[in-house]
Every structure is written in C-alpha cells, then in structure tokens.
Write a protein that holds these residues in place. Structure first.
Motif, mmCIF file in Angstrom:
data_model
loop_
_atom_site.group_PDB
_atom_site.id
_atom_site.type_symbol
_atom_site.label_atom_id
_atom_site.label_comp_id
_atom_site.label_asym_id
_atom_site.label_seq_id
_atom_site.Cartn_x
_atom_site.Cartn_y
_atom_site.Cartn_z
ATOM 1 N N TYR A 135 -15.476 -20.015 2.166
ATOM 2 C CA TYR A 135 -14.194 -19.865 1.470
ATOM 3 C C TYR A 135 -13.617 -21.182 0.975
ATOM 4 N N GLU A 136 -14.116 -22.305 1.502
ATOM 5 C CA GLU A 136 -13.627 -23.608 1.047
ATOM 6 C C GLU A 136 -14.244 -24.021 -0.281
ATOM 7 N N THR A 137 -15.186 -23.220 -0.787
ATOM 8 C CA THR A 137 -15.888 -23.559 -2.026
ATOM 9 C C THR A 137 -15.812 -22.418 -3.038
ATOM 10 N N VAL A 138 -16.126 -22.756 -4.285
ATOM 11 C CA VAL A 138 -16.228 -21.751 -5.353
ATOM 12 C C VAL A 138 -17.592 -21.867 -6.013
ATOM 13 N N LYS A 139 -18.128 -20.725 -6.410
ATOM 14 C CA LYS A 139 -19.474 -20.670 -6.974
ATOM 15 C C LYS A 139 -19.475 -21.145 -8.426
ATOM 16 N N ILE A 140 -20.516 -21.901 -8.755
ATOM 17 C CA ILE A 140 -20.690 -22.379 -10.130
ATOM 18 C C ILE A 140 -21.421 -21.317 -10.951
ATOM 19 N N ASN A 141 -20.998 -21.161 -12.190
ATOM 20 C CA ASN A 141 -21.631 -20.225 -13.127
ATOM 21 C C ASN A 141 -22.692 -20.971 -13.930
ATOM 22 N N ASP B 106 -0.130 -23.648 5.632
ATOM 23 C CA ASP B 106 0.874 -22.581 5.558
ATOM 24 C C ASP B 106 0.273 -21.238 5.146
ATOM 25 N N ASP B 107 -1.053 -21.111 5.293
ATOM 26 C CA ASP B 107 -1.763 -19.882 4.907
ATOM 27 C C ASP B 107 -1.667 -19.602 3.413
ATOM 28 N N LYS B 108 -1.458 -20.645 2.616
ATOM 29 C CA LYS B 108 -1.350 -20.468 1.177
ATOM 30 C C LYS B 108 -2.198 -21.521 0.458
ATOM 31 N N PHE B 109 -2.798 -21.108 -0.632
ATOM 32 C CA PHE B 109 -3.488 -22.037 -1.523
ATOM 33 C C PHE B 109 -3.362 -21.478 -2.933
ATOM 34 N N ASP B 110 -2.854 -22.281 -3.839
ATOM 35 C CA ASP B 110 -2.543 -21.819 -5.186
ATOM 36 C C ASP B 110 -3.803 -21.776 -6.043
ATOM 37 N N GLU B 111 -4.295 -20.556 -6.296
ATOM 38 C CA GLU B 111 -5.447 -20.362 -7.182
ATOM 39 C C GLU B 111 -5.276 -18.989 -7.833
ATOM 40 N N ASN B 112 -4.892 -19.008 -9.082
ATOM 41 C CA ASN B 112 -4.600 -17.750 -9.774
ATOM 42 C C ASN B 112 -5.067 -17.850 -11.229
ATOM 43 N N PRO B 113 -6.046 -17.046 -11.626
ATOM 44 C CA PRO B 113 -6.709 -16.022 -10.823
ATOM 45 C C PRO B 113 -7.682 -16.613 -9.794
ATOM 46 N N ALA B 114 -7.996 -15.783 -8.821
ATOM 47 C CA ALA B 114 -8.959 -16.201 -7.802
ATOM 48 C C ALA B 114 -10.345 -16.359 -8.410
ATOM 49 N N LYS B 115 -11.148 -17.224 -7.794
ATOM 50 C CA LYS B 115 -12.532 -17.446 -8.218
ATOM 51 C C LYS B 115 -13.486 -16.842 -7.186
ATOM 52 N N TRP B 116 -14.712 -16.576 -7.635
ATOM 53 C CA TRP B 116 -15.742 -16.176 -6.677
ATOM 54 C C TRP B 116 -15.946 -17.310 -5.670
ATOM 55 N N THR B 117 -16.208 -16.922 -4.439
ATOM 56 C CA THR B 117 -16.458 -17.901 -3.387
ATOM 57 C C THR B 117 -17.914 -18.383 -3.443
ATOM 58 N N GLY B 118 -18.162 -19.564 -2.865
ATOM 59 C CA GLY B 118 -19.453 -20.227 -2.996
ATOM 60 C C GLY B 118 -20.657 -19.413 -2.602
ATOM 61 N N ASN B 119 -20.520 -18.561 -1.580
ATOM 62 C CA ASN B 119 -21.668 -17.760 -1.164
ATOM 63 C C ASN B 119 -21.799 -16.473 -1.965
ATOM 64 N N ILE C 188 -29.317 -38.979 -1.668
ATOM 65 C CA ILE C 188 -27.999 -38.407 -1.384
ATOM 66 C C ILE C 188 -28.024 -36.921 -1.743
ATOM 67 N N ASP C 189 -26.961 -36.214 -1.356
ATOM 68 C CA ASP C 189 -26.847 -34.778 -1.606
ATOM 69 C C ASP C 189 -26.292 -34.479 -2.993
ATOM 70 N N ILE C 190 -26.814 -33.424 -3.597
ATOM 71 C CA ILE C 190 -26.153 -32.746 -4.717
ATOM 72 C C ILE C 190 -26.165 -31.265 -4.378
ATOM 73 N N VAL C 191 -25.028 -30.607 -4.590
ATOM 74 C CA VAL C 191 -24.851 -29.203 -4.192
ATOM 75 C C VAL C 191 -24.508 -28.382 -5.432
ATOM 76 N N PRO C 192 -25.489 -28.031 -6.248
ATOM 77 C CA PRO C 192 -25.166 -27.387 -7.524
ATOM 78 C C PRO C 192 -24.587 -25.977 -7.412
ATOM 79 N N ASN C 193 -24.820 -25.289 -6.310
ATOM 80 C CA ASN C 193 -24.359 -23.901 -6.224
ATOM 81 C C ASN C 193 -22.845 -23.770 -6.155
ATOM 82 N N HIS C 194 -22.161 -24.762 -5.575
ATOM 83 C CA HIS C 194 -20.724 -24.623 -5.375
ATOM 84 C C HIS C 194 -20.053 -25.985 -5.275
ATOM 85 N N VAL C 195 -18.741 -25.976 -5.498
ATOM 86 C CA VAL C 195 -17.915 -27.173 -5.329
ATOM 87 C C VAL C 195 -16.654 -26.772 -4.559
#
Length: 626
Positions: free
Chosen positions: A258-264, A232-245, A167-174
């Motif tokens: 943009y649908e993902t955020v990068k893991i630190n 509605d062109d809105k998504f509640d994320e404050n503060p914003a996170k780095w995007t997956g790429n 199966i897949d594991i995607v460690p770079n982003h969720v």
C-alpha cells in the motif's frame, strides 16, 4: 561467444544425460562509459543493506528513531572496510536501498518534503518505495545537502578497491508520493489524465471517482503507535491509484504494498498491450539487434523515464542494477531498457528477481537479463535439506533442468528478503549453511551472492518494530549484532567475534576466494551423486557430490549435510568422468582438499572406474583437486 558443456549433465546409473551451454551476450558498440571488465572467473556479489552496514549503535529499541538506534553512513564504507570485503573474493558490491525512498526523518530544510507515516512501512521506510530516483537516501549522508556527492565518492572508493557497484531499480512501482527534484527530470504521473483508469502514456492506473483510503488493521499502527503530526489515518490521493502489487481497490489491504503505486507500462487492464511486440526469433538475436529494433519506436512514457533513470546512474559510474520483481513488468520493456544500458556499457551487470521458472528463458533471452535469482529451485531445495527435511537426491535434477541457462541463475543462501540461516525459524545453527554454501557456489558457472552478516552467522533476532524475527529488518533503524562484532567500532578487524564466528568467516573467505580463482568452475560439470547412491552402500541422501573440470584443473566436491553424523564412504568416479579426464587403469592420483589444504585422498583407477575413500565430519565438505 558460446561455450558448450561436454558433460554438463547428470550421470545417473552410468548414463550421461542433458548437455548444456553457457552463453554471454555482447553489445554492438564500445562503451561510452569507462568501466572495469566483468571478471573472467566466477563472480562473487556481496549484498549490503547500506543503511545498516556501518551502524555502530547497539540500542536496538523496537521502533527506535534514527537518533535512538542510529544509522550507517556512506562514509562508513572506509578503505579498510572495502579492503576486507574485497579480500573475501568479492568483485561486486550490491548497495541495497540507495535511491531516495520515503523516510520519516524531517529533511525539509534541504528542500525535501516530509513523508506520511500512514503510507510508510516501518520507522526508516521501505527501500522499495522510491520517492526520487535522481537522488539518494538522505539518512545515510553525513551532510544531507551533499548526499549525492557522498555516494559518488563511495562509487569511486569501491572502484579503487577493485570492485564494481550495483544498485536497485524497481520499475514495477514507486512511492505513493513520488517526486523528483532533479532538474529536467519529469516525475512519474506528471500530465496523466486522471479521469480514466488507463491511457497508454499515463504513468499510473487510476480509480476514477474514488479517493485513496489508508488501510486499516487493529494490530498495526504506524511508527508503533508513536504520535506524529501526519499519522492521522489520512493520505491525500484523489483519485486513488492502483497499488504496487496490482490491487485495484481504493482502500488496499494492510498486506498489500500500500505504500507504493503500480507503474503503467502500456498494459491495458484486460492484459492486452499498447506497445510493439518483438518479432519472431528475437530470443536468439544479440543485444545490439534489440537496441536497433527499439530505435524510432513509439513506446509508453514510463519506458523512457526508467531508461533515463538507468542511464543517469550508469553515467555516474554505477556498473549494474538489481531489478525488483522484474516479472511484474512486460518482457518487451526489459528488451528496450537493457539493450539501452548495454549500448552504453556492454559490461553492465543486470540481475533480476524472477520467481516463475516458466518465464526464466523469456527474461534471459528476450529481456536480455544477465542473471536471475535461482530461488524457487536451488535455494528452496537447499533450505529444505538444511532444515533436515529434504533429500540431496533432488539437487541434480535442478541442474539438469536449467543446464541451458545455468550460467544465468544467480545462487544465494541469504538476501534481504529471506530468513537468516542461523535463525531458529530457518536452520538454527550458522554452521548448517556450510555444506549448502559449498554446493551453491561450486555447482555452476553462475555468480554467487552472499548477504552481509551471513559470513559471521547473523541470526536476525532483533525486535526491530515493523520488521519480523529471522530477517534483518529493512524497514527499521537497527543494529546488526554479529556484524557489529566483526565491524569492531569501525576497525573492521573481527576482533570481537566469537571463536565460532571467526571460524565461519574464515570458511567463507577460503571458499569464496577459491570460487573466484578456480578455472575449473567456469568449465564442465557432472553429477556423481546418483552413481554413488547406486554403487556405494554407505553413501546416503545426506551426502552430495559432483565434479567440475577444465583442461587445467579437475575437482571432486563432496559435502555432508548431516549435522549430527559423520560419514565414511568408499566413493567412485563413473567411467564417463575417468575417460573425460584421460585417466587409465593403474593410475593412482593424489587429491588434495582446497579449502584447508590438510586432507588428501588417493584416487585409484580400476576397470575404468575411479575409487577413493573419504571421511567427513558433520557438515564438512571437501573440494579435492587432482
């Protein structure tokens, strides 16, 4: 155990060059999890996009809903389906898109929160925007409340049919809205200090003082423009996170992930890191030493969380993982992660998507990956040849350059990211993949992977919605027409395939079964293409040839990549091969083709050189066995 190639090399102008080796790492402890051993011969991986495999619905409405276009289920992998897959010579199934990712369907009555279309790609969602690593996609369950039990039953059925599960594991982003409902599993980002861009044990990177803004593009509307209460062109994320790429913008571009955020992983924004480095010489050390090194070391929180995720699935009987975009994660993490997995299951199958050839050896030797995609070298070269542009003269140099790691370079001609061979945007003819498949699957000891539908010439021509032509969409609810003809409403008998599709599937079944059983394919390799280019006037760069052998079997492989012209050629085996095979002047040996058992050729040894004649139809290959 290390195995040295005697002539794992190119034989150019009669001169041997470039030895190689095939190395397999072993874990230090017996596995705590019972598992089947890795096959002794060539490995064949069958990748299925799990959501699409069993879908019988043929509506294929662009942006169609799950009710309109249908969806495959875990239960669609019946005993008959798995038996037919196994009969192709397959020993691993990669069930792509299984972990619970963002979807649009409302599952709130099962305790699952709704996902926002503004940060979901397609109608069905990206399998690489994982929302909860401790559960599976509810779309594919007959009863979403029992989705994990249904997938566990699929694991068992797969094992019962003699195959192993990846199966897949995607460690770079969720997914941007990651959450875990699993008891005792802390979600990513819980407890993060969001007032700073970076802190070692933060799971994400933040953009303090700025809220996330949905990317805008006049040519794209979520769900194809269909109305939805959350679109509605809105998504509640404050503060914003780095995007997956890696985008550090509060409003990423529409082409960003943009649908993902990068893991630190403890990598500071300036590229320096907050974790221990592997000592000098660890590239040569076995996986047991890597496991021992990390014991007691302080590592970032994200490392521990992903290790726990992998061991959760290993404990459920999953036999291996495919890692998405592995080179975007530090190689030290892979040493930590993979050694922990191998400590529990020494036969775990670990393959990764890495596209930088300069990093291959680091991810294999330091990161302890079993296999990497051979995409940018062999795949890209074969694709160019199939399209009628490239020369087969370029193939041998690839094997030479990778000779020390050839066993670790997984070969494929299709996967979910790549264009279908039959698509007009690629080759436009399902049959043009045949010579490339022979070369790809026989040229090394590495695993061979095929993508479901490849064996029946699926062109990926549907207008799915978010997905584009030439690739079977991984973002939409869609039927896969050629594959559905083989599936035949769940009978899995191929009765509705055309004659051409049946012929192609027969070719794949013959070829893959041969690769899985031939002892020579785990032995030595030598290119004879350059020698014949030099010494045969009729041998062109539309042909390719090489030899494989061990003490029990000798093979001569010849392929014609020309889709229009036949080839009649007087071919030669160089003196080095004649000597290695203990042949002598005056010998006359009959060679029989192993694909169809209908054509033979006589190999005659004269003046230390082997001579034989061969006639190949367009796109034809022979696997001659002495």
């Amino acid at each position: 155990m290390k195995k040295t190639f005697i002539l794992g090399c190119v034989l150019a102008m009669g001169m041997a060059a470039c030895g190689g080796e095939n190395q397999k790492t072993q874990a230090d402890q017996p596995a705590n999890i019972k598992s089947m051993k890795q096959p002794e011969g060539k490995v064949v991986v069958y990748q299925v996009f799990t959501r699409l495999f069993g879908n019988k619905n043929t509506t294929n409405k662009p942006w169609g809903t799950i009710d309109e276009n249908g969806v495959g289920k875990y239960d669609d992998f019946t005993d008959k389906a798995l038996d037919e897959i196994h009969k192709m010579g397959v020993n691993y199934i990669w069930y792509t898109g299984v972990p619970h990712h963002d979807v649009i369907t409302d599952y709130t009555k099962y305790g699952i929160s709704n996902d926002d279309p503004d940060v979901v790609k397609g109608r069905a969602g990206s399998p690489y925007a994982v929302k909860d690593y401790y559960n599976v996609d509810p779309d594919m369950a007959v009863d979403p409340a029992k989705r994990m039990e249904e997938f566990e039953a699929l694991i068992k059925r797969t094992h019962d049919h003699g195959m192993k599960v990846i199966i897949d594991i995607v460690p770079n982003h969720v997914a941007r809205n990651y959450e875990s409902l699993h008891e005792g599993a802390e979600g990513f980002g819980v407890g993060d200090d969001t007032s700073v861009e970076y802190k070692k044990d933060n799971n994400f990177y933040y953009i303090p003082g700025k809220a996330f803004q949905v990317p805008q593009d006049k040519n794209y509307k979520p769900l194809g423009g269909d109305k939805h209460p959350l679109a509605d062109d809105k998504f509640d994320e404050n503060p914003a996170k780095w995007t997956g790429n890696g985008s550090r913008e509060a409003q990423p571009n529409i082409n960003d992930w943009y649908e993902t955020v990068k893991i630190n992983y403890g990598v500071r924004p300036d590229g320096t890191h907050d974790f221990p480095s592997l000592p000098e010489g660890y590239a040569e050390k076995p996986v047991a030493d890597h496991y021992a090194f990390w014991q007691g070391k302080e590592v970032p929180s994200s490392w521990v969380k992903f290790k726990d995720i992998a061991l959760f699935w290993t404990n459920k009987g999953v036999d291996g993982f495919r890692y998405d975009m592995a080179e975007m994660v530090p190689v030290e993490f892979w040493s930590y992660m993979n050694s922990a997995i191998k400590h529990v299951n020494e036969d775990a199958f670990l393959m990764a998507e890495v596209y930088n050839p300069q990093q291959y050896r680091n991810y294999i030797h330091l990161g302890k990956m079993d296999y990497l995609y051979d995409k940018v070298e062999l795949y890209d070269t074969l694709k160019h040849i199939m399209q009628g542009h490239g020369s087969t003269d370029h193939i041998a140099a690839i094997q030479t350059g990778l000779s020390d790691i050839e066993h670790h370079m997984l070969h494929f001609l299709e996967n979910h990211d790549e264009q279908r061979i039959a698509a007009p945007e690629f080759a436009g003819d399902m049959m043009k993949g045949k010579p490339a498949m022979v070369v790809s699957s026989l040229i090394s000891t590495s695993p061979t992977m095929i993508y479901f539908g490849q064996e029946v010439g699926e062109p990926g021509a549907e207008d799915a919605g978010f997905g584009t032509h030439s690739r079977t969409s991984i973002f939409d609810y869609i039927g896969v027409p050629h594959h559905q003809r083989w599936m035949d409403g769940g009978k899995f008998d191929g009765a509705k395939l055309t004659a051409k599709e049946k012929s192609l599937r027969d070719f794949y079944v013959r070829l893959l079964n041969f690769t899985a059983k031939s002892p020579a394919l785990m032995g030595e390799y030598a290119d004879i293409h350059a020698y014949n280019r030099e010494n045969s006037k009729d041998y062109t760069d539309k042909l390719y040839s090489f030899v494989r052998w061990n003490k029990d079997e000798q093979l001569v492989v010849v392929s014609n990549f020309d889709g229009a012209k036949s080839a009649k050629v007087e071919m030669s085996l160089p003196p080095e091969i004649v000597k290695a095979w203990n042949l002598k002047d005056g010998d006359k040996v009959t060679m029989m083709d192993q694909l169809y058992q209908k054509v033979s050729a006589d190999l005659v040894i004269e003046n230390g050189i082997g001579k034989f004649s061969v006639s190949l139809a367009p796109l034809q290959s022979y696997i001659f066995k002495l």
